[in-house]
Design an enzyme around this catalytic site. Structure first.
Site, short mmCIF file in Angstrom:
data_model
loop_
_atom_site.label_atom_id
_atom_site.label_comp_id
_atom_site.label_asym_id
_atom_site.label_seq_id
_atom_site.Cartn_x
_atom_site.Cartn_y
_atom_site.Cartn_z
N ASP A 85 -26.84 -45.60 20.28
CA ASP A 85 -26.46 -45.46 21.68
C ASP A 85 -25.47 -46.57 21.98
O ASP A 85 -25.85 -47.74 22.17
CB ASP A 85 -27.68 -45.56 22.60
CG ASP A 85 -27.33 -45.37 24.06
OD1 ASP A 85 -26.13 -45.40 24.41
OD2 ASP A 85 -28.25 -45.20 24.88
N ASN A 112 -14.39 -41.53 18.84
CA ASN A 112 -14.43 -40.21 19.44
C ASN A 112 -15.50 -40.09 20.52
O ASN A 112 -15.37 -39.27 21.43
CB ASN A 112 -14.69 -39.15 18.37
CG ASN A 112 -14.93 -37.78 18.95
OD1 ASN A 112 -14.02 -37.13 19.45
ND2 ASN A 112 -16.18 -37.32 18.91
N SER A 161 -8.40 -39.75 23.23
CA SER A 161 -8.21 -39.87 24.67
C SER A 161 -8.18 -38.48 25.29
O SER A 161 -8.99 -37.62 24.95
CB SER A 161 -6.90 -40.65 24.94
OG SER A 161 -6.70 -40.83 26.32
N SER A 162 -7.25 -38.22 26.19
CA SER A 162 -7.20 -36.94 26.91
C SER A 162 -5.85 -36.79 27.60
O SER A 162 -5.23 -37.79 28.00
CB SER A 162 -8.31 -36.89 27.96
OG SER A 162 -8.14 -35.78 28.84
N TYR A 175 -12.85 -40.39 35.10
CA TYR A 175 -12.59 -40.00 33.71
C TYR A 175 -11.16 -40.34 33.30
O TYR A 175 -10.93 -40.94 32.24
CB TYR A 175 -12.86 -38.51 33.54
CG TYR A 175 -12.54 -37.98 32.16
CD1 TYR A 175 -13.39 -38.26 31.09
CD2 TYR A 175 -11.41 -37.19 31.94
CE1 TYR A 175 -13.10 -37.77 29.82
CE2 TYR A 175 -11.13 -36.70 30.67
CZ TYR A 175 -11.97 -37.00 29.62
OH TYR A 175 -11.68 -36.51 28.36
N LYS A 179 -9.85 -43.04 30.30
CA LYS A 179 -9.00 -42.68 29.17
C LYS A 179 -7.66 -43.42 29.21
O LYS A 179 -7.08 -43.75 28.16
CB LYS A 179 -8.79 -41.17 29.12
CG LYS A 179 -10.06 -40.39 28.77
CD LYS A 179 -10.60 -40.80 27.41
CE LYS A 179 -11.76 -39.91 26.96
NZ LYS A 179 -12.27 -40.29 25.63
N VAL A 208 -10.18 -28.00 25.04
CA VAL A 208 -10.67 -27.64 23.71
C VAL A 208 -11.92 -26.78 23.88
O VAL A 208 -12.78 -27.07 24.71
CB VAL A 208 -10.99 -28.89 22.87
CG1 VAL A 208 -11.45 -28.48 21.48
CG2 VAL A 208 -9.78 -29.80 22.78
N THR A 210 -15.06 -26.23 23.17
CA THR A 210 -16.35 -26.73 22.71
C THR A 210 -17.33 -26.66 23.88
O THR A 210 -16.92 -26.65 25.04
CB THR A 210 -16.27 -28.19 22.23
OG1 THR A 210 -16.01 -29.04 23.35
CG2 THR A 210 -15.18 -28.37 21.17
#
Length: 267
Positions: A85, A112, A161-162, A175, A179, A208, A210
């Site tokens: 964690d 990641n 990142s994003s 968020y 990033k 993405v 997922t």
């Protein structure tokens, strides 16, 4: 028995005959945080395919991590799942130390692990903000700090990142801020680590496909994400993993401090 004609045609056994080139990451070891599911799992699969021994950091899903390790072992790969964690004091240092013990030394770090938080400014609590910063900023900062002492010379660091740092999405302030901070860590670390031949880069996925990314997203929003891509679809974990595979390989030796927007042309 192989005849002279067979040897002549195949080249097997001839002096100077070409042998298959080894996988590009043969002899390398990697640590991938958040590697048991989604994009992280895709990255682990790619690095193992390229010959690396991979330590997979995971927080909760021990079954997923074990299944990934078993499946890749059946194909000849070597994966070590390690529970950690990363928001707990000392966890990052312990993960890095255990990864070293398991592999003999780390060449590649992929940050990641992260969390998504959707919420307007007015609705984001102080606890929400602290939680997202702890995992998306503090944990990779500490991992890069460990890499400063432990990563082998000539190594690779990739931060995930994003595109949220390039596109202003409503309800993603915390968020996006987290990033953006990670992007800046990349730029600074690239300067600091260059003298040891270590490259540091960012990969910024767009939408993405997922479970983690699409959970709770309305169908019409997912369709907007698809239309934003030049290819009319969401990304796949393999799309992101292949960019990471390039960055950690020998051909990316002259790239550092860069942010690769892996978003199918959406940015």
């Amino acid at each position: 028995m192989t005849g002279a004609k067979d040897v002549e045609e195949t080249g097997v056994g001839r002096p100077g005959a070409q042998r298959p080139a080894p996988a590009p990451l043969t002899g390398k070891s990697a640590l991938v945080t958040g590697g048991s599911r989604g994009v992280g799992r895709g990255i682990v699969e790619r690095l193992v395919r390229d010959g690396a021994v991979v330590v997979v950091g995971f927080r909760q899903d021990a079954d997923a991590a074990a299944a990934l390790a078993a499946r890749l072992a059946a194909a000849g790969g070597l994966v070590h799942p390690v529970r950690a964690d990363l928001t707990r004091p000392g966890a990052v240092a312990r993960l890095f130390a255990e990864a070293e013990d398991l592999t003999g030394g780390i060449n590649i770090l992929v940050n990641n692990a992260g969390t998504m938080l959707r919420g307007k400014f007015a609705d984001t609590t102080e606890e929400d903000f602290d939680r997202i910063m702890a995992l998306n900023v503090k944990a990779p900062f500490l991992a890069i700090q460990q890499a400063a002492h432990r990563l082998r010379d000539g190594g690779r660091i990739v931060n995930i990142s994003s595109t949220a740092t390039a596109l202003a999405h409503p309800s993603q302030a915390a968020y996006s801020a987290s990033k953006a901070a990670l992007d800046q860590l990349t730029r600074v670390a690239a300067k600091e680590f260059a003298r040891r031949g270590i490259t540091v880069n960012t990969v910024s996925p767009g939408g993405v496909e997922t479970a983690e990314v699409t959970a709770g997203v309305r169908p019409e929003v997912l369709q907007q994400w698809r239309r934003a891509s030049a290819f009319g679809r969401l990304g796949l974990p393999q799309d992101i993993a292949d960019v990471v595979g390039f960055l950690v390989g020998p051909d990316a030796r002259w790239l550092s401090g860069q942010n690769l927007q892996a978003a199918g042309g959406a940015v």
